[in-house]
Every structure is written in structure tokens, then in C-alpha cells.
Design an enzyme around this catalytic site. Sequence first.
Site, PDB file in Angstrom:
ATOM      1  N   SER A   1      20.861  32.640  -3.333  1.00  0.00           N
ATOM      2  CA  SER A   1      19.891  32.588  -4.432  1.00  0.00           C
ATOM      3  C   SER A   1      19.244  31.210  -4.506  1.00  0.00           C
ATOM      4  CB  SER A   1      20.634  32.865  -5.741  1.00  0.00           C
ATOM      5  OG  SER A   1      19.838  32.537  -6.850  1.00  0.00           O
TER       6      SER A   1
ATOM      7  N   TYR B   1      28.108  31.665 -11.914  1.00  0.00           N
ATOM      8  CA  TYR B   1      27.460  32.574 -10.958  1.00  0.00           C
ATOM      9  C   TYR B   1      26.792  31.761  -9.845  1.00  0.00           C
ATOM     10  CZ  TYR B   1      23.403  34.999  -9.050  1.00  0.00           C
ATOM     11  OH  TYR B   1      22.437  35.471  -8.200  1.00  0.00           O
TER      12      TYR B   1
ATOM     13  N   LYS C   1      27.539  31.303  -5.515  1.00  0.00           N
ATOM     14  CA  LYS C   1      26.579  31.376  -4.402  1.00  0.00           C
ATOM     15  C   LYS C   1      26.671  30.090  -3.562  1.00  0.00           C
ATOM     16  CE  LYS C   1      24.797  35.380  -5.360  1.00  0.00           C
ATOM     17  NZ  LYS C   1      25.161  36.520  -4.504  1.00  0.00           N
TER      18      LYS C   1
HETATM   19  C1  UD1 Z   1      17.785  34.489 -13.468  1.00  0.00           C
HETATM   20  C2  UD1 Z   1      18.997  33.627 -13.312  1.00  0.00           C
HETATM   21  C3  UD1 Z   1      19.213  33.365 -11.835  1.00  0.00           C
HETATM   22  C4  UD1 Z   1      19.330  34.687 -11.080  1.00  0.00           C
HETATM   23  C5  UD1 Z   1      18.092  35.531 -11.328  1.00  0.00           C
HETATM   24  C6  UD1 Z   1      18.235  36.914 -10.730  1.00  0.00           C
HETATM   25  C7  UD1 Z   1      19.184  32.239 -15.348  1.00  0.00           C
HETATM   26  C8  UD1 Z   1      19.074  30.872 -15.923  1.00  0.00           C
HETATM   27  N1  UD1 Z   1      18.840  32.361 -14.048  1.00  0.00           N
HETATM   28  O1  UD1 Z   1      16.646  33.765 -12.983  1.00  0.00           O
HETATM   29  O2  UD1 Z   1      20.390  32.603 -11.665  1.00  0.00           O
HETATM   30  O3  UD1 Z   1      19.490  34.450  -9.697  1.00  0.00           O
HETATM   31  O4  UD1 Z   1      17.893  35.700 -12.743  1.00  0.00           O
HETATM   32  O5  UD1 Z   1      16.983  37.550 -10.738  1.00  0.00           O
HETATM   33  O6  UD1 Z   1      19.571  33.180 -16.016  1.00  0.00           O
HETATM   34  N2  UD1 Z   1      12.214  35.427 -19.887  1.00  0.00           N
HETATM   35  C9  UD1 Z   1      11.698  35.635 -21.134  1.00  0.00           C
HETATM   36  N3  UD1 Z   1      12.201  36.666 -21.873  1.00  0.00           N
HETATM   37  C10 UD1 Z   1      13.185  37.495 -21.414  1.00  0.00           C
HETATM   38  C11 UD1 Z   1      13.707  37.278 -20.114  1.00  0.00           C
HETATM   39  C12 UD1 Z   1      13.205  36.215 -19.379  1.00  0.00           C
HETATM   40  O7  UD1 Z   1      10.816  34.920 -21.599  1.00  0.00           O
HETATM   41  O8  UD1 Z   1      13.611  38.404 -22.146  1.00  0.00           O
HETATM   42  C13 UD1 Z   1      11.663  34.331 -19.068  1.00  0.00           C
HETATM   43  C14 UD1 Z   1      12.711  33.281 -18.698  1.00  0.00           C
HETATM   44  O9  UD1 Z   1      12.789  32.282 -19.647  1.00  0.00           O
HETATM   45  C15 UD1 Z   1      12.153  32.790 -17.345  1.00  0.00           C
HETATM   46  C16 UD1 Z   1      11.436  33.994 -16.770  1.00  0.00           C
HETATM   47  O10 UD1 Z   1      11.203  34.881 -17.861  1.00  0.00           O
HETATM   48  O11 UD1 Z   1      11.224  31.802 -17.582  1.00  0.00           O
HETATM   49  C17 UD1 Z   1      12.234  34.704 -15.706  1.00  0.00           C
HETATM   50  O12 UD1 Z   1      13.529  34.994 -16.223  1.00  0.00           O
HETATM   51  P1  UD1 Z   1      14.584  35.890 -15.434  1.00  0.00           P
HETATM   52  O13 UD1 Z   1      13.929  37.140 -15.010  1.00  0.00           O
HETATM   53  O14 UD1 Z   1      15.815  35.978 -16.269  1.00  0.00           O
HETATM   54  O15 UD1 Z   1      14.861  35.059 -14.102  1.00  0.00           O
HETATM   55  P2  UD1 Z   1      15.404  33.543 -13.918  1.00  0.00           P
HETATM   56  O16 UD1 Z   1      15.837  32.955 -15.179  1.00  0.00           O
HETATM   57  O17 UD1 Z   1      14.383  32.810 -13.123  1.00  0.00           O
END
Ligand code: UD1
Length: 337
Positions: free
Chosen positions: A124, A149, A153
Amino acid sequence: MKILLTGGTGYIGSHTYAELCAAGHDAVIVDNFCNSSPVVLERLEKITGKPVAFHEADVCDEKAMDAIFAQHGFDAIIHFAGYKAVGESVEKPLAYYRNNLDSALTLCETMKKHGVKRIVFSSSATVYSPECVPPLAEGMARGGCVNPYAWTKFMIEQILTDTAAANPGWSVALLRYFNPIGAHKSGTIGEDPVGIPNNLMPFITQVASGVRDKLNVFGDDYPTPDGTCIRDYIHVVDLAKGHVAACDYLMAHRGVEAINLGTGTGYSVFDVIRAFESATGIQIPYEVVGRRAGDLPVSYSDPSKAKKLLGWTAGKTLDDMCRDSWRWQSQNPKGYR
Ligand code: UD1
């Protein structure tokens, strides 16, 4: 090639199974359904038009793995199996270290015993140090991980690197995924999160289908053009094809290569909401709330190494990703249940 997929009924594993079959490979799945459904097997049979070679087993179960390896002569392994919920890993670190490290160790030991020397690992982008400035390239610093997690990795990358150093015939690809979204074009396999989704796209599709009222946007005060975080979203089918290319690569090369699988393009949370709305015609009500702990403002890949070594680039657009995520969600409002 005959390839074993551990965790092959999961989101990325199932899409990779379909792409391996399409490329003419002979794939075998081992899974214990700890975070997936047996229904995936029926769906894969429909997609590929043939029965799935499947073993229900835990990769930590040495005896079971020994028997599976003895039955098949594998050319390569793709190791997807593992716990993957970031928040849960913070609450249950020992369960994450035990399961993810134990399964990797058992797999390597079984490979050694049976003379299997090629492995693709599901790593990842989270292994990169938070200090790194995007675009993230494979030679940049790793570590400083913010949750167990991510450390699993990081540690499994190390275990595989050390094992390959001690066993010069080994070939290892550490595939560092950015943010996989989307689903198979049939709409029959896709991401099926348990409970409230943590990740952005499954949350958006559940809001679109009326399962949830609105999306919480975690912060609009980041140092980015629209204030929301930027990520490198990649279509899961492109990602799956990256695994097929990595298997081909390992047939002809020895040693260890870390390889990013991303598009190289970053999109903000607002970009994704707008793209989803225009691809589907469905409005996504949202509210901006506080930042989520552990989120980096900007993360996107330098995908040039994958192009150079594997001849692979991501071909699908954000529009494709939104459309395909929605097709999966709308055809399967309760996932595989
Ligand atoms: C997350 C994990 C990462 C993992 C990946 C798998 C964290 C900090 N990181 O990545 O370790 O490998 O998922 O796909 O959890 N967001 C919102 N509202 C929501 C959900 C997300 O605003 O309800 C935003 C988050 O703040 C972020 C973006 O959307 O900026 C992407 O979030 P997400 O899909 O959870 O991915 P990551 O955080 O990049």
C-alpha cells in the site's frame, strides 16, 4: 501460469482472479471468508464461464497450506489475504500483527518448502513516510506509519525483501496500491464493506442509494486548491491488470521490486463528489466536518516505474470509476448479502 491467490474472494482479489482468467492463466483461490462472501465464487463463475478452483482455508494454517501447495504446482503466489480496516487496527493491534504477519510467514515457509519462488504482495502507498512529498516514488522513504495496519504492510515488505536476499532464486513484487475504487463492468463483483464504510467511494454510493443520509467531508481547510484532501484513485480493474503484468514480469526477473500502482493524477474529495454526480445524475448531499486523524493532505503516485518495468498504465478515468462503482452498488444494494 498457475497462480495461487490468497484472499482471492476479497475486493481486489476477486477482480484480479477475473483478469488472470481473461489473460489465460490458471488461478486458484484460498480464502477463509473472514471478510468476504462465498457468493463471490458464483459471480466469478458467471464472469469467467468456468468453475473456480477454490480452497476454504486460513493462510495461517500451515497444514492446510501444505496440502494445497502439494496438490497444485504453483508458478507464483499473489498474497492479498489480510485484515485491512485502519481504525480497527488501532483498536486491535495484536490481532492485526498476529494475523497479517503470521499469514505472510506461513506463506513464505510453505513456498520455501515447495520450491515456489515468485510472489506478488498486496502492499500500500501507506508504507511511504508522511514526510514524503508527492508524487510518491518507490525510492522514497518508508515508515513513520500512523496505524498498525500500515505497519503490517511495511513489515511484510521487509520480510519478503529479507527472504529474497537469503534465497537468490526468489522474485518478489511489492505492489503499492493507491486508492482502489470502481468495480467490474458486469456490476456483479465489487467492494462490500461490513458496517459503516470507512472509505470515500463506498460511502458515496451508499448515500446515492439512500442507505445513508449524507456524506461527511473530513475537512475543507487543507492546503489544497479546494481545501479537501487529494488522493490518487485507481480503477480496481486497472489495478487487477497490474497484478497480471507483475506475474508476467516475475517469470523473467529475479530479486525484489517495489512498484506503485496508481494513475499519477490526484483528485480532491470535492472532485470525486462532482464526478460521481455528473456520471450518475444523482446528487450527493454532504456536510463538511472536522479532519479525520491520520489523513494526509495530498497523496498521489509517480507511476513511471510500473510503466517501465511492467509495461502497465492505468487506462480508466474517474468517470469510469464512478459509473462502475454505482453500477455495482445499484445492482447489489446489500452487497453480497
Ligand atoms: C485509507 C487508509 C489507507 C488504506 C486505504 C484503502 C486511512 C488514514 N488510510 O486511505 O491506509 O490503504 O484507505 O483504500 O484510513 N473521506 C471523507 N469522508 C468519508 C471518507 C473519506 O471526506 O466518509 C475523505 C478522506 O478524508 C480522504 C479521502 O476521502 O481525504 C479518501 O479517504 P479513504 O477512501 O478513506 O482513503 P485514504 O484515507 O486515502
